[in-house]
Design an enzyme around this catalytic site. Structure first.
Site, PDB file in Angstrom:
ATOM      1  N   TYR A  34       5.897  40.173 -19.789  1.00 11.09           N
ATOM      2  CA  TYR A  34       5.336  40.708 -21.031  1.00 11.09           C
ATOM      3  C   TYR A  34       4.274  41.745 -20.683  1.00 11.09           C
ATOM      4  CZ  TYR A  34       2.911  40.828 -25.561  1.00 11.09           C
ATOM      5  OH  TYR A  34       2.346  41.232 -26.743  1.00 11.09           O
ATOM      6  N   ASP A  82       0.329  45.859 -13.882  1.00 14.56           N
ATOM      7  CA  ASP A  82      -0.285  45.459 -15.153  1.00 14.56           C
ATOM      8  C   ASP A  82      -1.186  44.259 -14.895  1.00 14.56           C
ATOM      9  OD1 ASP A  82      -0.978  44.405 -17.578  1.00 14.56           O
ATOM     10  OD2 ASP A  82       1.032  44.476 -18.441  1.00 14.56           O
ATOM     11  N   LYS A 125      -8.481  42.910 -21.669  1.00 15.47           N
ATOM     12  CA  LYS A 125      -9.115  41.589 -21.753  1.00 15.47           C
ATOM     13  C   LYS A 125     -10.499  41.500 -21.087  1.00 15.47           C
ATOM     14  CE  LYS A 125      -4.668  39.432 -22.507  1.00 15.47           C
ATOM     15  NZ  LYS A 125      -4.408  39.002 -23.859  1.00 15.47           N
TER      16      LYS A 125
HETATM   17  C1  LIG Z   1       0.209  41.294 -18.922  1.00  7.40           C
HETATM   18  C2  LIG Z   1      -0.134  41.876 -20.260  1.00  7.40           C
HETATM   19  N1  LIG Z   1      -0.044  43.195 -20.449  1.00  7.40           N
HETATM   20  C3  LIG Z   1      -0.382  43.772 -21.623  1.00  7.40           C
HETATM   21  C4  LIG Z   1      -0.804  43.014 -22.668  1.00  7.40           C
HETATM   22  C5  LIG Z   1      -1.181  43.669 -23.979  1.00  7.40           C
HETATM   23  O1  LIG Z   1      -2.553  43.614 -24.166  1.00  7.40           O
HETATM   24  P1  LIG Z   1      -3.186  43.639 -25.641  1.00  7.40           P
HETATM   25  O2  LIG Z   1      -2.847  42.317 -26.279  1.00  7.40           O
HETATM   26  O3  LIG Z   1      -4.647  43.850 -25.418  1.00  7.40           O
HETATM   27  O4  LIG Z   1      -2.538  44.764 -26.353  1.00  7.40           O
HETATM   28  C6  LIG Z   1      -0.916  41.629 -22.534  1.00  7.40           C
HETATM   29  C7  LIG Z   1      -1.383  40.788 -23.644  1.00  7.40           C
HETATM   30  O5  LIG Z   1      -1.506  39.610 -23.562  1.00  7.40           O
HETATM   31  C8  LIG Z   1      -0.558  41.036 -21.298  1.00  7.40           C
HETATM   32  O6  LIG Z   1      -0.615  39.721 -21.117  1.00  7.40           O
END
Ligand SMILES: Cc1ncc(COP(=O)(O)O)c(C=O)c1O
Length: 461
Positions: free
Chosen positions: A160, A262, A289
């Site tokens: 994700y 990521d 985060k």
């Molecule tokens: C690994 C990862 N990338 C991107 C995102 C997207 O971040 P946001 O919820 O701040 O848009 C998340 C969200 O949980 C995530 O877990």
């Protein structure tokens, strides 16, 4: 206001039983559903029959609107590494608040957070801020496209990366559609995506060098980016095997593909981040985060040559990006206050607590005879409904019995006073100590019983 009760005085707080239709929780949910689809702004908030509603948080404890206090192991989906209402973060936010919340001009907090991250993360030369992880992933993918002049991207099955169209592919594939293990189908994981998204994204199996090698032999020259997460929660936190991330670095270099790490969640695993711990040496890294100290944020950083595509000083940049709140001084101030309270020793302490939690909770699951485990590393934990080693997305069973076990584990933990997501995600925070770990382990033993009961119900029906 509801009176505050601790779970030590209220032995259990079963969501359904303790929150009957006349409860404050049920009323808030019914009222919210009048104005927001499903009563919510976030898919993750909802679970049956309705979620608990937060009243307030302090340290690692959260009190709901019924006055029940639980240990918050979810921490706004892992974002709050210092838990709630951290005094130094609050002080810094209030100080910035007095001077303004947002400007059309750059302000020093953005510079401070940029410097802090570039100095801390070895692969960063330049950084650009955004407002969420999703937005930052989008910017990273566009940077890779603009840099390579290619359009397709590759990502791993079950990973994700937020809800930008091109990464909403194959993060929740089900067995009837996911195709062969060595060449997973690209399957839209949400409605609303253009038909072309599935063909624009190549889906790869994680931890499978041979399959990745073969797939890149065919498609490598078409790919702008390969996106990975050094520790992906949706796939059960599989650890990279046999230097898998170093292999990704080499093979993407061979094909001229931009390698994107990521670390929206996995930045938490070490002082220098996920790639620094597990390898990969990415061209670009995505953050979110914890770097916002509890306020909205996202960021992309990496090689100066790629990041230069955003530079407006020599004429119109190759890639146009903006955002009314990008580089916002409040988020940047909170982020600096959060990260400066995280020396390497604190990562070590959280990791030792996390290791203890994983070992003892797993022993409790084994004692109860429940096919489940706590996976993860450092301060990250995931309750997974399987006892086999997790190698990739397909390691975690997707059948009704596993789903029932997961529901039982989630409900059991919540009832025993521990908040994790309904998918089992959790994270330690710095206010936690041995007491909170012991309580998690006791809650896991209680949850294991609930999961065993749920599994029996499914096998009888
Ligand atoms: C690994 C990862 N990338 C991107 C995102 C997207 O971040 P946001 O919820 O701040 O848009 C998340 C969200 O949980 C995530 O877990």
């Amino acid at each position: 206001m509801a009176q505050r009760q601790s779970l030590e005085t209220v032995a259990v707080a079963p969501d359904q039983e303790a929150h009957p239709p006349a409860s404050e929780t049920a009323k808030l949910f019914a009222e919210s559903a009048k104005y927001m689809p499903g009563g919510t702004s976030r898919l993750h908030y909802y679970y049956q029959p309705y979620p608990i509603y937060a009243q307030s948080g302090r340290g690692c404890y959260l009190t709901d609107v019924e006055g029940v206090e639980r240990i918050d192991y979810l921490n706004n989906m892992t974002a709050l590494i210092h838990g709630h209402a951290n005094p130094l973060i609050n002080e810094a936010i209030v100080d910035q608040l007095q001077r303004g919340t947002a400007f059309s001009e750059p302000a020093e907090p953005e510079l401070k957070l940029a410097r802090l991250l570039v100095e801390r993360v070895p692969s960063l030369e330049k950084i650009r801020f955004a407002n969420s992880g999703t937005e930052a992933v989008m910017l990273a993918v566009k940077l890779a496209r603009a840099y390579t002049g290619r359009s397709r991207i590759a990502k791993f099955e079950g990973f994700y990366h937020g809800y930008y169209d091109y990464v909403q592919v194959s993060y929740a594939s089900q067995p009837d559609a996911w195709g062969p293990a060595h060449a997973p189908h690209s399957v839209a994981s949400s409605g609303g995506l253009a038909d072309s998204v599935e063909s624009d994204v190549l889906t790869l199996p994680y931890n499978d060098r041979e399959a990745v090698t073969r797939l890149l032999e065919r498609h490598g020259h078409e790919l702008a980016a390969l996106l990975y997460d050094p520790l992906c929660n949706r796939s059960g936190f599989p650890l990279p095997q046999d230097d898998f991330l170093a292999f990704l670095r080499e093979i993407t270099r061979d094909y001229g593909i931009v390698l994107i790490s990521d670390e929206v969640i996995s930045f938490r695993v070490s002082y220098h981040g996920g790639a620094a711990r597990y390898g990969g040496d990415p061209d670009l890294t995505v953050f979110g985060k914890i770097i916002g100290g509890g306020l909205p944020i996202g960021a992309v950083g990496g090689s100066a040559a790629i990041m230069a595509l955003l530079d407006p000083t020599e004429g119109p940049p190759a890639l146009a990006s903006g955002g009314t709140y990008s580089g916002n001084p409040l988020s940047a101030t909170a982020g600096c206050a959060a990260l400066t309270q995280l020396p390497p020793e604190e990562f070590d302490r959280l990791e030792a607590l996390g290791d203890d939690l994983r070992a003892r909770a797993n022993a409790a699951f084994a004692d109860a005879g429940v096919a489940a485990q706590i996976s993860g590393a450092g301060s990250l934990i995931l309750v997974a409904p399987t006892d086999v080693p997790i190698v990739n997305y397909r390691s975690i069973p997707k059948d009704p019995a596993a789903a029932a076990r997961m529901r039982g584990l989630h409900r059991g933990l919540m009832d025993a006073g521990v908040i994790v997501s309904k998918e089992g995600l959790g994270a330690l925070s710095t206010p936690m100590g041995q007491r909170e770990i012991d309580r998690f382990v006791a809650a896991a033993a209680q949850a294991a019983k609930a999961a065993a009961q749920a599994a029996q119900t499914v096998s009888r029906s």
